[in-house]
Design a protein around this motif. Structure first.
Motif, mmCIF file in Angstrom:
data_model
loop_
_atom_site.group_PDB
_atom_site.id
_atom_site.type_symbol
_atom_site.label_atom_id
_atom_site.label_comp_id
_atom_site.label_asym_id
_atom_site.label_seq_id
_atom_site.Cartn_x
_atom_site.Cartn_y
_atom_site.Cartn_z
ATOM 1 N N LYS A 80 0.824 -1.199 0.000
ATOM 2 C CA LYS A 80 0.000 0.000 0.000
ATOM 3 C C LYS A 80 0.861 1.253 0.000
ATOM 4 N N GLY A 81 0.401 2.260 -0.732
ATOM 5 C CA GLY A 81 1.055 3.567 -0.733
ATOM 6 C C GLY A 81 0.223 4.543 0.084
ATOM 7 N N TYR A 82 0.864 5.592 0.578
ATOM 8 C CA TYR A 82 0.167 6.555 1.435
ATOM 9 C C TYR A 82 0.530 7.991 1.074
ATOM 10 N N MET A 83 -0.452 8.853 1.290
ATOM 11 C CA MET A 83 -0.266 10.294 1.128
ATOM 12 C C MET A 83 -0.549 10.958 2.473
ATOM 13 N N LEU A 84 0.247 11.953 2.799
ATOM 14 C CA LEU A 84 -0.007 12.775 3.974
ATOM 15 C C LEU A 84 -0.479 14.116 3.446
ATOM 16 N N LYS A 85 -1.771 14.354 3.607
ATOM 17 C CA LYS A 85 -2.443 15.529 3.051
ATOM 18 C C LYS A 85 -2.261 15.523 1.540
ATOM 19 N N ASP A 86 -1.421 16.390 0.961
ATOM 20 C CA ASP A 86 -1.247 16.433 -0.494
ATOM 21 C C ASP A 86 0.091 15.870 -0.965
ATOM 22 N N LYS A 87 0.856 15.262 -0.072
ATOM 23 C CA LYS A 87 2.190 14.802 -0.411
ATOM 24 C C LYS A 87 2.273 13.280 -0.315
ATOM 25 N N VAL A 88 2.863 12.664 -1.336
ATOM 26 C CA VAL A 88 3.071 11.219 -1.322
ATOM 27 C C VAL A 88 4.235 10.937 -0.368
ATOM 28 N N ILE A 89 3.961 10.126 0.657
ATOM 29 C CA ILE A 89 5.057 9.786 1.576
ATOM 30 C C ILE A 89 5.597 8.387 1.287
ATOM 31 N N ARG A 90 4.776 7.570 0.617
ATOM 32 C CA ARG A 90 5.259 6.274 0.152
ATOM 33 C C ARG A 90 4.405 5.865 -1.050
ATOM 34 N N PRO A 91 5.033 5.713 -2.223
ATOM 35 C CA PRO A 91 4.243 5.275 -3.384
ATOM 36 C C PRO A 91 3.814 3.814 -3.237
ATOM 37 N N ALA A 92 2.711 3.477 -3.870
ATOM 38 C CA ALA A 92 2.229 2.090 -3.833
ATOM 39 C C ALA A 92 3.085 1.231 -4.766
ATOM 40 N N MET A 93 3.517 0.071 -4.252
ATOM 41 C CA MET A 93 4.257 -0.880 -5.097
ATOM 42 C C MET A 93 3.226 -1.717 -5.832
ATOM 43 N N VAL A 94 3.300 -1.694 -7.163
ATOM 44 C CA VAL A 94 2.231 -2.308 -7.952
ATOM 45 C C VAL A 94 2.764 -3.153 -9.107
ATOM 46 N N LYS A 95 1.867 -4.006 -9.605
ATOM 47 C CA LYS A 95 2.113 -4.740 -10.844
ATOM 48 C C LYS A 95 1.239 -4.082 -11.907
ATOM 49 N N VAL A 96 1.828 -3.872 -13.088
ATOM 50 C CA VAL A 96 1.158 -3.120 -14.151
ATOM 51 C C VAL A 96 0.954 -4.034 -15.358
ATOM 52 N N SER A 97 -0.206 -3.886 -16.012
ATOM 53 C CA SER A 97 -0.510 -4.707 -17.181
ATOM 54 C C SER A 97 0.231 -4.182 -18.403
ATOM 55 N N VAL A 98 0.583 -5.147 -19.297
ATOM 56 C CA VAL A 98 1.227 -4.774 -20.565
ATOM 57 C C VAL A 98 0.390 -5.219 -21.725
#
Length: 184
Positions: free
Chosen positions: A166-184
């Protein structure tokens, strides 16, 4: 004109010059006296201004010192409010663990942990923490960190198909991006 008349006229002229010289000397003395008193006034005013400058400089130095100390104090105790809000969550974790050790009740432990997690989530939400919605969204490098590409027939290319962390934002700032798998 007689010689006597010339002497009288010369005396009158010399007297006039003498009077003018005396008046000029008096005016010079008055001017010098006025200049001296004006100079003294300017010196006094200059000294007052210098003393005022020194006081303002000292006040400014004190202000800078106070501001620095306040900033250090703020940084030192910035997390105080959050810690105070998290203490009840810590207490509930402690109660859940000690209760489950005594009763050996797995369902009660899971229920206690779930309630404690919701309480923690509520505290973090109040502080402005929000999870980043990732699955089914187009990949956005500002919010997502792609760790893998997978082939998917049900999703278009460039869509997040799975969230690994899981990724999280603190108010308007990304504090940790979500680690994801992306379709091709």
């Amino acid at each position: 004109m007689s010689t006597g008349d010339n002497q009288t006229t010369e005396q009158e002229v010399q007297g006039t010059y003498a009077t003018e010289n005396e008046q000029t000397a008096e005016q010079q003395e008055q001017s010098e006296a006025a200049g001296t008193s004006e100079l003294d006034q300017l010196r006094v005013q200059s000294e007052e201004n210098y003393q005022r400058y020194l006081r303002v400089q000292a006040d400014f130095d004190n202000f800078r010192r106070r501001a620095r100390l306040e900033k250090e104090d703020f940084a030192k105790y910035a997390s105080l409010k959050l810690i105070e809000q998290l203490l009840p969550v810590v207490d509930n974790f402690d109660r859940a663990l000690s209760s489950s050790k005594e009763a050996k009740d797995f369902e009660a432990l899971v229920k206690g942990l779930d309630m404690t997690f919701r309480q923690l989530d509520q505290v973090l939400s109040q502080e402005g923490l929000k999870p980043i919605d990732a699955v089914g969204q187009p990949f956005n490098p500002e919010f997502h960190q792609a760790i893998m590409q997978v082939e998917s027939e049900e999703h278009e290319e460039g869509i997040v198909v799975e969230e690994v962390q899981k990724g999280y934002m603190l108010k308007d700032k990304v504090i940790r991006p979500a680690m994801v798998k992306v379709s091709v």
